[in-house]
Design an enzyme around this catalytic site. Structure first.
Site, PDB file in Angstrom:
ATOM      1  N   TYR A 142      53.224  43.032  47.531  1.00 37.47           N
ATOM      2  CA  TYR A 142      53.082  41.665  47.024  1.00 37.47           C
ATOM      3  C   TYR A 142      51.673  41.112  47.247  1.00 37.47           C
ATOM      4  O   TYR A 142      51.166  40.338  46.443  1.00 37.47           O
ATOM      5  CB  TYR A 142      54.063  40.720  47.736  1.00 37.47           C
ATOM      6  CG  TYR A 142      55.420  40.599  47.101  1.00 37.47           C
ATOM      7  CD1 TYR A 142      56.223  41.718  46.927  1.00 37.47           C
ATOM      8  CD2 TYR A 142      55.905  39.367  46.701  1.00 37.47           C
ATOM      9  CE1 TYR A 142      57.477  41.605  46.363  1.00 37.47           C
ATOM     10  CE2 TYR A 142      57.158  39.241  46.144  1.00 37.47           C
ATOM     11  CZ  TYR A 142      57.940  40.369  45.976  1.00 37.47           C
ATOM     12  OH  TYR A 142      59.174  40.240  45.418  1.00 37.47           O
ATOM     13  N   LYS A 189      61.138  54.226  52.386  1.00 35.52           N
ATOM     14  CA  LYS A 189      61.038  55.376  51.483  1.00 35.52           C
ATOM     15  C   LYS A 189      60.089  56.357  52.171  1.00 35.52           C
ATOM     16  O   LYS A 189      59.018  56.711  51.647  1.00 35.52           O
ATOM     17  CB  LYS A 189      60.516  54.891  50.114  1.00 35.52           C
ATOM     18  CG  LYS A 189      60.573  55.908  49.010  1.00 35.52           C
ATOM     19  CD  LYS A 189      61.981  56.188  48.498  1.00 35.52           C
ATOM     20  CE  LYS A 189      61.965  57.325  47.497  1.00 35.52           C
ATOM     21  NZ  LYS A 189      63.293  57.790  47.098  1.00 35.52           N
ATOM     22  N   ASP A 221      66.738  53.983  48.071  1.00 36.19           N
ATOM     23  CA  ASP A 221      67.648  54.295  46.955  1.00 36.19           C
ATOM     24  C   ASP A 221      69.067  54.532  47.472  1.00 36.19           C
ATOM     25  O   ASP A 221      70.048  54.049  46.890  1.00 36.19           O
ATOM     26  CB  ASP A 221      67.134  55.495  46.130  1.00 36.19           C
ATOM     27  CG  ASP A 221      66.611  56.650  46.967  1.00 36.19           C
ATOM     28  OD1 ASP A 221      66.550  56.525  48.213  1.00 36.19           O
ATOM     29  OD2 ASP A 221      66.271  57.703  46.380  1.00 36.19           O
ATOM     30  N   ASP A 245      63.209  42.310  48.660  1.00 38.07           N
ATOM     31  CA  ASP A 245      63.415  41.455  47.478  1.00 38.07           C
ATOM     32  C   ASP A 245      64.547  42.028  46.628  1.00 38.07           C
ATOM     33  O   ASP A 245      65.491  41.331  46.267  1.00 38.07           O
ATOM     34  CB  ASP A 245      62.113  41.383  46.667  1.00 38.07           C
ATOM     35  CG  ASP A 245      62.292  40.555  45.409  1.00 38.07           C
ATOM     36  OD1 ASP A 245      62.861  39.457  45.514  1.00 38.07           O
ATOM     37  OD2 ASP A 245      61.876  41.013  44.327  1.00 38.07           O
ATOM     38  N   ASP A 249      68.832  40.702  46.365  1.00 35.30           N
ATOM     39  CA  ASP A 249      69.524  40.287  45.136  1.00 35.30           C
ATOM     40  C   ASP A 249      70.764  41.152  44.914  1.00 35.30           C
ATOM     41  O   ASP A 249      71.830  40.655  44.561  1.00 35.30           O
ATOM     42  CB  ASP A 249      68.595  40.420  43.912  1.00 35.30           C
ATOM     43  CG  ASP A 249      67.935  39.084  43.560  1.00 35.30           C
ATOM     44  OD1 ASP A 249      67.791  38.243  44.466  1.00 35.30           O
ATOM     45  OD2 ASP A 249      67.572  38.885  42.385  1.00 35.30           O
TER      46      ASP A 249
END
Ligand code: IPM
Ligand code: MG
Length: 371
Positions: A142, A189, A221, A245, A249
């Protein structure tokens, strides 16, 4: 106690949900003899319309000087659908997070029995989900260097993390796990990214200071699958900015309504409290939004002020409203209650000590505005 709160109503349904949380804060103030001073701040598309920037320096300063910031929502379709817009509402939020040093974003994911049928997941997966995502908020991709070549044919976003950035949120996440169920899952990851390998190394090192907490690791994942297949297996999830983020959601929809979930963003000197949901522009001005996420964000803010009894009273009042089927249209299309009436009833419930009399009367009076 006296507290100054910067109020950012923002865009879309932001003003409507914030108005309900102000009613709730006033009720808490009256019941517990606190003085809350509200200072309005413009941020988002509304600030761009007014000043040409998503937040002014003056308003940033007001936020920095306040004891906390309460935010409704920001965002407007006219910017979402225009990738070349130079000024965007979200820049205001990112700047606010960065300037206030709000590195620790906390997103609790809990289910309410009365809305499990709204979840896209099967009921048996849902009973009593209770986990919390600790998302690093002012680092990673970001905020890394961004480039776009002259021909506009190649772009890049740098993802970088320092040990210090990892450390400060990791301690907060371990402390939360210690007083919860004692489990922390680092999501990364590390099979691909160097930053993730640094996270693993640091978090493993810090874990030694928290022997009562069991630490495990998941690739992002896989984590996305596990949140759907085994949501009850999580206690505290710790992760970097972008993964947090996306996963927050994902996690929010399994509870049955994103309209029930608050979040907080904490730094060393300030805190920002907001619903997880966005500005829902289609519902703007219709008085149909669910105010509970913002009301519960107020509960998180009061916990931050160490007003634990007061926060508990808010949580109980929201649970009471849910039990009484005083719910908005996202939860019940058949007999929804408007955003403003939910706010009135919850605020009255808080102020009245005894819910049985005043609230029943209020319910009757407010029937005319039920939609
Ligand atoms: C969030 C939002 C923001 C983010 C946007 C509005 C910049 O999606 O708080 O999760 O990506 O952090
Ligand atoms: Mg998001």
């Amino acid at each position: 106690m006296k507290k100054q709160i910067a109020i950012i109503k923002g865009d879309g349904i932001g003003p409507e949900v914030i108005n309900q949380s102000i009613k709730v804060l006033n009720a808490i103030g009256a019941r517990f003899d606190h003085q809350f001073k509200f200072v309005p701040v413009d941020m988002g598309a509304c600030a761009i319309d007014k000043y040409g920037v998503p937040i002014t320096d003056n308003d940033l300063e007001i936020c920095a000087q306040s004891d906390a910031v309460l935010l409704g929502a920001i965002g407007d379709p006219k910017y979402d659908n225009n990738p070349s817009a130079k000024v965007r509402p979200e820049q205001g939020l990112l700047k606010l997070r960065k300037d206030l040093g709000l590195y620790c974003n906390i997103r609790p994911i809990v289910t309410y029995d009365s809305i499990v049928d709204n979840s896209p997941l099967k009921n048996h997966l849902l009973n009593k989900i209770d986990f919390v995502i600790y998302r690093e908020l002012i680092g990673g991709i970001y905020f890394g260097e961004k480039t776009l070549n002259k021909e506009q044919t190649e772009a890049s976003d740098l993802c970088s993390y320092s040990v210090e950035q990892i450390e400060q949120i990791t301690h907060k996440a371990f402390k939360a796990a210690e007083i919860r169920r004692g489990k922390l899952t680092l999501v990364d990851k590390a099979n691909v990214l160097e930053t993730s390998r640094l996270w693993r190394k640091e978090v493993t090192r810090i874990a030694k200071q928290y022997p009562k907490v069991e630490l495990d690791f998941l690739f992002v994942d896989n984590a996305a699958m596990q949140i759907i297949q085994q949501p009850k297996s999580f206690d505290v999830i710790l992760t970097e900015n972008m993964f947090g983020d996306i996963l927050s959601d994902l996690a929010s929809v399994i509870t049955g309504s994103i309209g029930m979930l608050p979040s907080s963003s904490i730094g060393n000197t300030n805190g920002l409290f907001e619903p997880i949901h966005g500005s829902y522009p289609q519902a703007k001005g219709l008085d149909i939004a669910n105010p509970n996420a913002t009301i519960l964000a107020v509960a998180m803010m009061l916990e931050y002020f160490e007003m634990f009894t007061e926060a508990g009273v808010i949580r109980k009042a929201v649970a009471w409203a849910m039990d009484q089927n005083i719910v908005s249209r996202d939860i019940s299309t058949q007999s929804p209650t408007s955003c403003s009436v939910i706010g009135d009833l919850i605020a009255n419930h808080i102020e009245s000590f005894d819910s049985s009399t005043i609230n029943k009367k209020n319910m009757e009076e407010s029937k005319g505005v039920l939609i």
